[in-house]
Design an enzyme around this catalytic site. Structure first.
Site, PDB file in Angstrom:
ATOM      1  N   ALA A 226     -58.451  -9.373 -23.275  1.00  0.00           N
ATOM      2  CA  ALA A 226     -57.588  -9.457 -24.464  1.00  0.00           C
ATOM      3  C   ALA A 226     -58.410  -9.894 -25.668  1.00  0.00           C
ATOM      4  O   ALA A 226     -58.172 -10.929 -26.271  1.00  0.00           O
ATOM      5  CB  ALA A 226     -56.430 -10.413 -24.212  1.00  0.00           C
ATOM      6  N   GLY A 227     -59.399  -9.059 -25.998  1.00  0.00           N
ATOM      7  CA  GLY A 227     -60.206  -9.298 -27.194  1.00  0.00           C
ATOM      8  C   GLY A 227     -59.839  -8.280 -28.258  1.00  0.00           C
ATOM      9  O   GLY A 227     -58.696  -7.799 -28.323  1.00  0.00           O
TER      10      GLY A 227
ATOM     11  N   GLY B  16     -60.538  -5.258 -28.455  1.00  0.00           N
ATOM     12  CA  GLY B  16     -60.071  -3.996 -27.889  1.00  0.00           C
ATOM     13  C   GLY B  16     -58.776  -4.159 -27.112  1.00  0.00           C
ATOM     14  O   GLY B  16     -57.817  -3.402 -27.283  1.00  0.00           O
TER      15      GLY B  16
ATOM     16  N   CYS C 296     -76.228  -5.730 -30.942  1.00  0.00           N
ATOM     17  CA  CYS C 296     -75.309  -6.307 -31.917  1.00  0.00           C
ATOM     18  C   CYS C 296     -76.172  -7.013 -32.972  1.00  0.00           C
ATOM     19  O   CYS C 296     -76.531  -8.173 -32.786  1.00  0.00           O
ATOM     20  CB  CYS C 296     -74.438  -7.294 -31.136  1.00  0.00           C
ATOM     21  SG  CYS C 296     -73.070  -7.937 -32.034  1.00  0.00           S
TER      22      CYS C 296
ATOM     23  N   GLY D 103     -65.745  -2.803 -34.539  1.00  0.00           N
ATOM     24  CA  GLY D 103     -64.288  -2.750 -34.583  1.00  0.00           C
ATOM     25  C   GLY D 103     -63.676  -1.385 -34.837  1.00  0.00           C
ATOM     26  O   GLY D 103     -62.713  -0.992 -34.172  1.00  0.00           O
TER      27      GLY D 103
ATOM     28  N   CYS E 150     -68.708  -1.890 -41.462  1.00  0.00           N
ATOM     29  CA  CYS E 150     -69.157  -3.275 -41.272  1.00  0.00           C
ATOM     30  C   CYS E 150     -69.132  -4.032 -42.585  1.00  0.00           C
ATOM     31  O   CYS E 150     -69.587  -3.521 -43.609  1.00  0.00           O
ATOM     32  CB  CYS E 150     -70.568  -3.270 -40.688  1.00  0.00           C
ATOM     33  SG  CYS E 150     -71.184  -4.942 -40.423  1.00  0.00           S
TER      34      CYS E 150
ATOM     35  N   LYS F 281     -64.363 -10.117 -46.420  1.00  0.00           N
ATOM     36  CA  LYS F 281     -64.356 -10.513 -45.000  1.00  0.00           C
ATOM     37  C   LYS F 281     -63.361 -11.657 -44.763  1.00  0.00           C
ATOM     38  O   LYS F 281     -62.658 -11.673 -43.742  1.00  0.00           O
ATOM     39  CB  LYS F 281     -65.761 -10.926 -44.561  1.00  0.00           C
ATOM     40  CG  LYS F 281     -65.866 -11.154 -43.077  1.00  0.00           C
ATOM     41  CD  LYS F 281     -67.069 -10.533 -42.448  1.00  0.00           C
ATOM     42  CE  LYS F 281     -66.963 -10.618 -40.935  1.00  0.00           C
ATOM     43  NZ  LYS F 281     -68.065  -9.965 -40.261  1.00  0.00           N
TER      44      LYS F 281
HETATM   45  C1  LIG Z   1     -70.751 -12.855 -33.275  1.00  0.00           C
HETATM   46  C2  LIG Z   1     -70.211 -11.464 -33.358  1.00  0.00           C
HETATM   47  C3  LIG Z   1     -69.695 -11.017 -34.564  1.00  0.00           C
HETATM   48  C4  LIG Z   1     -69.174  -9.725 -34.671  1.00  0.00           C
HETATM   49  N1  LIG Z   1     -68.698  -9.312 -35.880  1.00  0.00           N
HETATM   50  C5  LIG Z   1     -68.164  -8.075 -35.990  1.00  0.00           C
HETATM   51  C6  LIG Z   1     -67.619  -7.649 -37.244  1.00  0.00           C
HETATM   52  O1  LIG Z   1     -67.630  -8.375 -38.231  1.00  0.00           O
HETATM   53  N2  LIG Z   1     -67.064  -6.406 -37.306  1.00  0.00           N
HETATM   54  C7  LIG Z   1     -67.046  -5.590 -36.224  1.00  0.00           C
HETATM   55  O2  LIG Z   1     -66.542  -4.474 -36.333  1.00  0.00           O
HETATM   56  N3  LIG Z   1     -67.579  -5.961 -35.037  1.00  0.00           N
HETATM   57  C8  LIG Z   1     -68.127  -7.175 -34.896  1.00  0.00           C
HETATM   58  N4  LIG Z   1     -68.666  -7.563 -33.677  1.00  0.00           N
HETATM   59  C9  LIG Z   1     -68.740  -6.581 -32.572  1.00  0.00           C
HETATM   60  C10 LIG Z   1     -67.419  -6.371 -31.786  1.00  0.00           C
HETATM   61  O3  LIG Z   1     -66.420  -5.889 -32.652  1.00  0.00           O
HETATM   62  C11 LIG Z   1     -66.964  -7.622 -31.094  1.00  0.00           C
HETATM   63  O4  LIG Z   1     -67.942  -7.999 -30.162  1.00  0.00           O
HETATM   64  C12 LIG Z   1     -65.621  -7.468 -30.360  1.00  0.00           C
HETATM   65  O5  LIG Z   1     -65.144  -8.759 -30.059  1.00  0.00           O
HETATM   66  C13 LIG Z   1     -65.706  -6.633 -29.104  1.00  0.00           C
HETATM   67  O6  LIG Z   1     -64.407  -6.426 -28.599  1.00  0.00           O
HETATM   68  P1  LIG Z   1     -64.095  -6.201 -27.031  1.00  0.00           P
HETATM   69  O7  LIG Z   1     -62.615  -6.145 -26.910  1.00  0.00           O
HETATM   70  O8  LIG Z   1     -64.890  -5.075 -26.520  1.00  0.00           O
HETATM   71  O9  LIG Z   1     -64.648  -7.511 -26.310  1.00  0.00           O
HETATM   72  P2  LIG Z   1     -64.195  -9.024 -26.514  1.00  0.00           P
HETATM   73  O10 LIG Z   1     -63.651  -9.224 -27.875  1.00  0.00           O
HETATM   74  O11 LIG Z   1     -65.375  -9.820 -26.072  1.00  0.00           O
HETATM   75  O12 LIG Z   1     -62.991  -9.223 -25.501  1.00  0.00           O
HETATM   76  C14 LIG Z   1     -63.126  -9.214 -24.105  1.00  0.00           C
HETATM   77  C15 LIG Z   1     -62.070 -10.108 -23.479  1.00  0.00           C
HETATM   78  O13 LIG Z   1     -62.126  -9.938 -22.061  1.00  0.00           O
HETATM   79  C16 LIG Z   1     -62.111 -11.220 -21.442  1.00  0.00           C
HETATM   80  N5  LIG Z   1     -62.782 -11.108 -20.131  1.00  0.00           N
HETATM   81  C17 LIG Z   1     -64.101 -10.883 -19.895  1.00  0.00           C
HETATM   82  N6  LIG Z   1     -64.335 -10.840 -18.581  1.00  0.00           N
HETATM   83  C18 LIG Z   1     -63.157 -11.061 -17.958  1.00  0.00           C
HETATM   84  C19 LIG Z   1     -62.767 -11.143 -16.596  1.00  0.00           C
HETATM   85  N7  LIG Z   1     -63.633 -11.005 -15.586  1.00  0.00           N
HETATM   86  N8  LIG Z   1     -61.463 -11.399 -16.310  1.00  0.00           N
HETATM   87  C20 LIG Z   1     -60.543 -11.559 -17.305  1.00  0.00           C
HETATM   88  N9  LIG Z   1     -60.875 -11.476 -18.622  1.00  0.00           N
HETATM   89  C21 LIG Z   1     -62.157 -11.226 -18.950  1.00  0.00           C
HETATM   90  C22 LIG Z   1     -62.845 -12.117 -22.447  1.00  0.00           C
HETATM   91  O14 LIG Z   1     -62.542 -13.477 -22.274  1.00  0.00           O
HETATM   92  C23 LIG Z   1     -62.309 -11.582 -23.765  1.00  0.00           C
HETATM   93  O15 LIG Z   1     -61.088 -12.203 -24.116  1.00  0.00           O
HETATM   94  C24 LIG Z   1     -69.189  -8.847 -33.548  1.00  0.00           C
HETATM   95  C25 LIG Z   1     -69.721  -9.312 -32.339  1.00  0.00           C
HETATM   96  C26 LIG Z   1     -70.232 -10.600 -32.245  1.00  0.00           C
HETATM   97  C27 LIG Z   1     -70.795 -11.059 -30.915  1.00  0.00           C
END
Ligand SMILES: Cc1cc2nc3c(=O)[nH]c(=O)nc-3n(C[C@H](O)[C@H](O)[C@H](O)COP(=O)(O)OP(=O)(O)OC[C@H]3O[C@@H](n4cnc5c(N)ncnc54)[C@H](O)[C@@H]3O)c2cc1C
Length: 422
Positions: free
Chosen positions: A9-10, A12, A159, A320, A353, A388
């Site tokens: 629940a991030g 995505g 990243c 994002g 971005c 931002k």
């Molecule tokens: C510091 C940082 C800044 C960023 N800034 C930007 C920005 O400004 N603009 C942009 O477009 N992108 C940005 N990004 C890139 C990207 O958009 C983010 O990394 C984004 O959070 C990725 O989304 P996601 O849903 O793939 O993963 P996440 O947001 O990491 O979500 C994954 C979720 O799954 C959960 N999870 C993981 N493993 C398990 C498991 N085994 N069981 C249950 N739950 C689990 C985690 O706890 C988390 O809640 C940034 C990345 C970082 C690291």
């Protein structure tokens, strides 16, 4: 009735669940599994790490929001996915069976690849909000007794924007504290040139980011391979394009944040046909796995090949806008299957971005993300910082209310509108 499970629940997983709830039938059940009770807005982590935000400022409690939207929420760590039996094994809770599974777990942070690296060893991290909170504690000690900073992204990272952001945000904070003169700063990156960003550069990001680092007296090392981190000392090999070593560096530091390489989460590692050797989920153009067609995946956890060969491995960022378009395609494709049709929706894979530098920033749009591109635009100024901040408020407000919207698409259209007016 179908049971659609979203794992993670991030950035995505939350929009995925909200979109899926809208597109599934009223008899279908949507369940989200996440290993923590909150949604954390990762893009704001650099601000937490310099004490410009508290972790609670960028968090939303998931249970009440999902309940209002008729989505079941299970707070548990997934131990293993069992695609043959269509179930997920959870830590300390009963298994959950699914008809469709969307894997949206983001990455596992690969600190173990380098000796002495990571928040349990000698460097801090901003990749999760918990890490950023730990980094904040160290930052507040550091500013009492300043010294050299080493910041950047190690080999295999994908990243880069946040590495530049954090370097320049720290620099801004140090100037505000009037202690910048006591802090030599070095930016260390696997990228072949400054502003490559894992994308071969976007517009003139090379010139813009080099100028920004130069203006702020931050030295840099590109094509860098970090070989070891001791307390207060980083060992770096600067590579030539043919893979030979150009120069060895020993960089002393009082404070260091380096973005790690990513890999897939343990729960999917080694599942033949589901993931690649690094554990990233294999998907086709419809975000669907070919061997297990009831599994879809969105976000940082999917497999994407690098843009081109580099002296040191450089991954492609998944940001994002791209993630939002993966979510839209996956939701429409699962809806098609629920209605007895074949999936035909594809993600657009564009990048937008806003890289904040604390008192300014760089914005870019790359459509598509991988060159050659139809739109390639970059700009800079104070407005990026304010943009931002506004985007953070807007995004968190929508998550709190449980509204799914094309946040990044809207941002892109507005930016392109502004660019035309100029
Ligand atoms: C510091 C940082 C800044 C960023 N800034 C930007 C920005 O400004 N603009 C942009 O477009 N992108 C940005 N990004 C890139 C990207 O958009 C983010 O990394 C984004 O959070 C990725 O989304 P996601 O849903 O793939 O993963 P996440 O947001 O990491 O979500 C994954 C979720 O799954 C959960 N999870 C993981 N493993 C398990 C498991 N085994 N069981 C249950 N739950 C689990 C985690 O706890 C988390 O809640 C940034 C990345 C970082 C690291």
């Amino acid at each position: 009735m179908a049971h659609i499970v979203i794992l993670g629940a991030g950035l995505g997983g939350v929009p995925m669940a909200l979109e899926m709830r809208q597109k599934a039938g009223s008899a279908d059940k949507v369940t989200v599994i996440n290993n923590r009770p909150t949604f954390d807005f990762t893009p704001s982590n650099p601000w937490v790490a310099v004490d410009w935000r508290k972790p609670d400022d960028i968090r939303v409690e998931l249970q009440p929001m999902f309940k209002r939207r008729n989505i079941d929420f299970v707070c548990a760590m997934a131990k293993r996915i069992d695609p043959e039996n269509k179930k997920i094994e959870l830590e300390g809770q009963p298994d959950i069976e699914y008809d469709f599974l969307v894997i949206a777990t983001g990455p596992e942070l690969n600190f173990g690849a380098i000796d002495g690296f990571g928040p349990n060893a000698n460097t801090v991290s901003i990749c999760s909000t918990d890490h950023a909170e730990q980094a904040r504690t160290k930052w507040l000690k550091f500013v009492e007794k300043p010294g050299p900073i080493v910041v950047g992204a190690v080999q295999g990272a994908s990243c880069y924007g946040p590495a530049y952001e954090f370097a320049l945000i720290m620099e801004t904070d140090l100037r505000r504290r009037k202690i910048r003169d006591q802090v030599p700063m070095t930016f260390v990156t696997a990228e072949p040139f400054i502003g490559h960003l894992g994308l071969g550069g976007v517009g003139d990001t090379k010139t813009m980011l080099e100028a920004e680092l130069r203006n702020r007296h931050i030295n840099w090392i590109c094509n860098a391979k970090v070989t070891k981190v001791d307390a207060g000392m980083m060992e770096v090999e600067e590579m030539n394009i043919d893979g030979s070593i150009k120069q060895m560096h020993k960089l002393p530091f009082e404070h260091s944040m380096m973005i790690p390489g990513f890999k897939g989460i343990d729960a999917v590692q080694g599942i033949d046909g589901l993931v690649n050797p690094m554990g990233f989920v294999l998907v086709d153009e419809h975000q669907r796995n070919s061997k297990y067609p009831d599994i879809f995946s969105v976000g940082v956890c999917i497999a994407i090949p690098p843009v081109g060969a580099t002296a040191v491995p450089v991954g492609v960022p998944k940001t994002g806008f791209m993630i939002e378009s993966m979510v839209r395609a996956a939701a429409l494709n699962i809806q098609a299957l629920l209605n007895g049709n074949e999936p035909n929706h594809k993600a657009s894979w564009n990048a937008v971005c806003l890289a904040d530098f604390g008192d300014g920033g760089v914005a870019f749009i790359a459509m598509p993300q991988i060159p050659p591109r139809n739109v390639c635009w970059a700009s800079q100024g104070k407005w990026v910082h304010y943009g931002k901040v506004a985007f953070e408020k807007f995004f968190l407000g929508k998550v709190k209310r449980g509204v799914s919207e094309s946040f990044f698409e809207k941002l892109t259209l507005n930016l392109l509108g502004l660019a035309k007016e100029k």
